[in-house]
Design a protein around this motif. Structure first.
Motif, mmCIF file in Angstrom:
data_model
loop_
_atom_site.group_PDB
_atom_site.id
_atom_site.type_symbol
_atom_site.label_atom_id
_atom_site.label_comp_id
_atom_site.label_asym_id
_atom_site.label_seq_id
_atom_site.Cartn_x
_atom_site.Cartn_y
_atom_site.Cartn_z
ATOM 1 N N GLY A 27 0.827 -1.194 0.000
ATOM 2 C CA GLY A 27 0.000 0.000 0.000
ATOM 3 C C GLY A 27 0.860 1.241 0.000
ATOM 4 O O GLY A 27 2.088 1.186 -0.140
ATOM 5 N N MET A 28 0.188 2.380 0.192
ATOM 6 C CA MET A 28 0.928 3.641 0.215
ATOM 7 C C MET A 28 1.896 3.650 1.391
ATOM 8 O O MET A 28 1.487 3.389 2.527
ATOM 9 C CB MET A 28 -0.044 4.810 0.328
ATOM 10 N N PRO A 29 3.195 3.938 1.164
ATOM 11 C CA PRO A 29 4.180 3.915 2.249
ATOM 12 C C PRO A 29 3.835 4.921 3.354
ATOM 13 O O PRO A 29 3.692 6.109 3.088
ATOM 14 C CB PRO A 29 5.486 4.282 1.544
ATOM 15 N N LEU A 59 13.289 0.901 7.459
ATOM 16 C CA LEU A 59 11.905 0.448 7.345
ATOM 17 C C LEU A 59 11.568 0.171 5.885
ATOM 18 O O LEU A 59 12.001 0.900 4.984
ATOM 19 C CB LEU A 59 10.952 1.508 7.908
ATOM 20 N N PRO A 60 10.798 -0.884 5.618
ATOM 21 C CA PRO A 60 10.415 -1.190 4.236
ATOM 22 C C PRO A 60 9.498 -0.117 3.665
ATOM 23 O O PRO A 60 8.769 0.552 4.404
ATOM 24 C CB PRO A 60 9.696 -2.542 4.367
ATOM 25 N N ILE A 61 9.535 0.043 2.356
ATOM 26 C CA ILE A 61 8.688 1.049 1.703
ATOM 27 C C ILE A 61 7.303 0.442 1.525
ATOM 28 O O ILE A 61 6.872 0.067 0.414
ATOM 29 C CB ILE A 61 9.306 1.497 0.365
ATOM 30 N N LYS A 62 6.622 0.275 2.631
ATOM 31 C CA LYS A 62 5.287 -0.331 2.640
ATOM 32 C C LYS A 62 4.437 0.381 3.689
ATOM 33 O O LYS A 62 4.895 1.313 4.369
ATOM 34 C CB LYS A 62 5.379 -1.829 2.958
ATOM 35 N N ARG A 63 3.215 -0.078 3.828
ATOM 36 C CA ARG A 63 2.307 0.497 4.822
ATOM 37 C C ARG A 63 2.526 -0.227 6.153
ATOM 38 O O ARG A 63 2.303 -1.444 6.245
ATOM 39 C CB ARG A 63 0.859 0.364 4.374
ATOM 40 N N THR A 65 1.403 -0.399 10.033
ATOM 41 C CA THR A 65 0.337 -0.019 10.969
ATOM 42 C C THR A 65 0.636 -0.637 12.333
ATOM 43 O O THR A 65 0.853 -1.853 12.434
ATOM 44 C CB THR A 65 -1.036 -0.494 10.483
ATOM 45 N N VAL A 66 0.644 0.201 13.345
ATOM 46 C CA VAL A 66 0.856 -0.266 14.725
ATOM 47 C C VAL A 66 -0.387 0.086 15.531
ATOM 48 O O VAL A 66 -0.799 1.244 15.578
ATOM 49 C CB VAL A 66 2.104 0.377 15.353
#
Length: 514
Positions: A27-29, A59-63, A65-66
């Motif tokens: 998804g959007m990073p 950090l990976p270029i991904k979405r 969520t914590v």
């Protein structure tokens, strides 16, 4: 990839278990944190992001969520940095996630990855143990405090790189491990003050013993130099030792305030707090934007000494009225309601007037209006909550010349106090009552039985002193303690008379009309 890490959030002096869930998906990073977070927790993502970068983990270029669950509990404090970082790294598959199932994490992280200690570790680790977790990873400076909880393996680390090496099982990593200490060190008696050093003042010393035997509140009124402050400082030397349950509860309060760091045992001595008269209402009862316990909670299980009582702001003293009755204080804020224990003995000292010498008119030069203003600083509802009001007379020359051996020591008084406390534990076994001062009004007929002669005497006292229901019951509670000290199961007229003597000073100052 999904991962979950266990941590906790403080709620008063207790803690609630929090699950830090991390998910990395396409998804959007972005790096997003949710779960009813305070500002310092929302800022955690920036600290974690930078710390991971400085530890060579991009950090990976991904979405990302914590989520901090449950979402209906407000999360505050800086201790979420470490669990958030570990959850994100686990979601990045840096190490196996199954190792996290029975582990607990708490700590702040600097931008370089250094782990910083936090307040309130003791209640957090207690909460983790109750949830069935077995291993606790905290900052090195929190190791001793966390190790006070038996049955929990505590690992103290100083850097995020050490945490990762520990989770990967690298044998060469050196960690501080402490197995919890079941053995309690012997308490040492405070030697700085002793009742043997107090010359004269027999009435005051007797009143102190009565007050501590039944955990009653006490007010001392007398001229400057009569020894009020010194006597108050001697009171800790006659306080009985705390039970294991009391030690744990008091230690939790001090842990939340950050006053337990570096200690390798629970607090052994009953607290003795003596705040300055310039203290604010929030400083006394607790509160603030970051809600914290006040002085009355720090005095829980011990003594709160208010010297120069009339120098405190009247509004500050008035907030004591409810905690003195309820033995706890509840602070309501937008972020939630917080309850702190406040079961303490109030010991207060004051001069009888501005100059300090009333009612000795040869020395006192205060006007009638000045006396009225001075005595009106203490309201009648507050005075009603004080069990013993004792006058401290000036000390004579011959009293000062007595040797220390002629006065009774604190150790001897403490033995009698411990005996009375043991008697009360036996009497109130199976109930929520612990001391005579806590006997509720509906239980008076059970624990404070009066005979015909005693009832007639109390009826006369009630009418002559114009007692309120509260002061009447306090007289009976004090008389119950005096009877216990005399080894009498029955309350007699002599016990009631002594209890009434401890209220007579109010007639001289606040009810005389000056």
């Amino acid at each position: 990839m999904y991962s979950v890490v266990h941590t906790a959030v403080l709620s008063g002096i207790d803690a609630c278990l929090v699950s830090v869930e991390a998910d990395i998906s396409n998804g959007m990073p972005m790096f997003e944190m949710v779960g009813l977070l305070a500002s310092e927790v929302r800022e955690s993502k920036e600290r974690v992001r930078t710390a991971l970068k400085n530890c060579q983990y991009e950090l990976p270029i991904k979405r990302i969520t914590v989520n901090l669950a449950p979402a209906n509990i407000r999360k505050s404090g800086s201790g979420f940095d470490l669990p958030v970082a570990v959850a994100v790294l686990a979601a990045m598959e840096v190490f196996p996630t199954d190792i996290l199932e029975d582990m607990f994490f708490a700590g702040e992280i600097s931008l370089e990855g250094r782990i910083i200690g936090i307040n309130g570790v003791l209640p957090m680790v207690i909460c983790a143990k109750e949830a069935g977790l077995k291993t606790c990873i905290v900052a090195k400076e929190n190791v001793k405090e966390a190790s006070l909880v038996p049955g929990m393996q505590v690992i103290g680390l100083s850097h995020l790189q050490e945490v990762l090496a520990c989770l990967r099982g690298d044998a060469e990593v050196s960690v501080d491990k402490e197995e919890n200490k079941e053995e309690i060190k012997k308490e040492t008696m405070e030697k700085a003050y002793d009742f043997a050093q107090i010359h004269g003042q027999r009435l005051l010393k007797r009143a102190c013993e009565v007050a501590i035997s039944g955990m009653h509140n006490m007010l001392m009124v007398g001229p400057p130099g009569a020894g009020k402050t010194m006597i108050a400082k001697c009171i800790p030397t006659i306080l009985p030792p705390m039970s294991q349950e009391e030690q744990l509860e008091v230690s939790k309060i001090y842990s939340v305030c950050g006053a337990l760091k570096g200690m390798d045992q629970l607090i052994q001595k009953r607290p003795f707090r003596s705040p300055h008269h310039t203290i604010t209402e929030q400083g006394l009862i607790g509160g603030g934007s970051m809600v914290h316990p006040g002085e009355i909670s720090l005095a829980h299980g011990g003594v709160l000494f208010l010297d120069e009582l009339t120098e405190f702001k009247k509004s500050t003293l008035e907030v004591l009225r409810q905690p003195l009755e309820d033995k706890q204080v509840c602070v309501a804020r937008v972020s939630g309601n917080y309850c702190f224990p406040a079961d303490f003995v109030l010991v207060a000292a004051m001069n009888p007037c501005n100059c300090g010498y009333y009612p000795d008119l040869a020395k006192c030069h205060c006007s009638r209006q000045s006396l009225l203003r001075y005595h009106s600083k203490l309201s009648q509802p507050l005075l009603d909550r004080i069990d013993l009001c004792v006058e401290a007379a000036g000390v004579g020359f011959h009293d000062l010349q007595k040797s220390d051996h002629s006065e009774e020591s604190s150790a001897a008084i403490r033995q009698r106090v411990c005996r009375i406390h043991a008697l009360q534990r036996e009497r109130f076994a199976g109930t929520a009552i612990r001391f005579n001062s806590q006997i509720p009004a509906e239980k008076m007929e059970e624990y404070c039985v009066l005979g015909t002669e005693e009832e007639a005497y109390m009826e006369l006292v009630f009418e002559q002193l114009a007692l309120t229901a509260r002061t009447y019951h306090k007289l009976l509670r004090v008389a119950r303690t005096i009877a216990d000290m005399e080894g009498s199961e029955k309350i007699t007229v002599s016990h009631l008379q002594e209890a009434v003597c401890y209220r007579g000073i109010q007639k001289n100052y606040w009810e005389s009309g000056i």
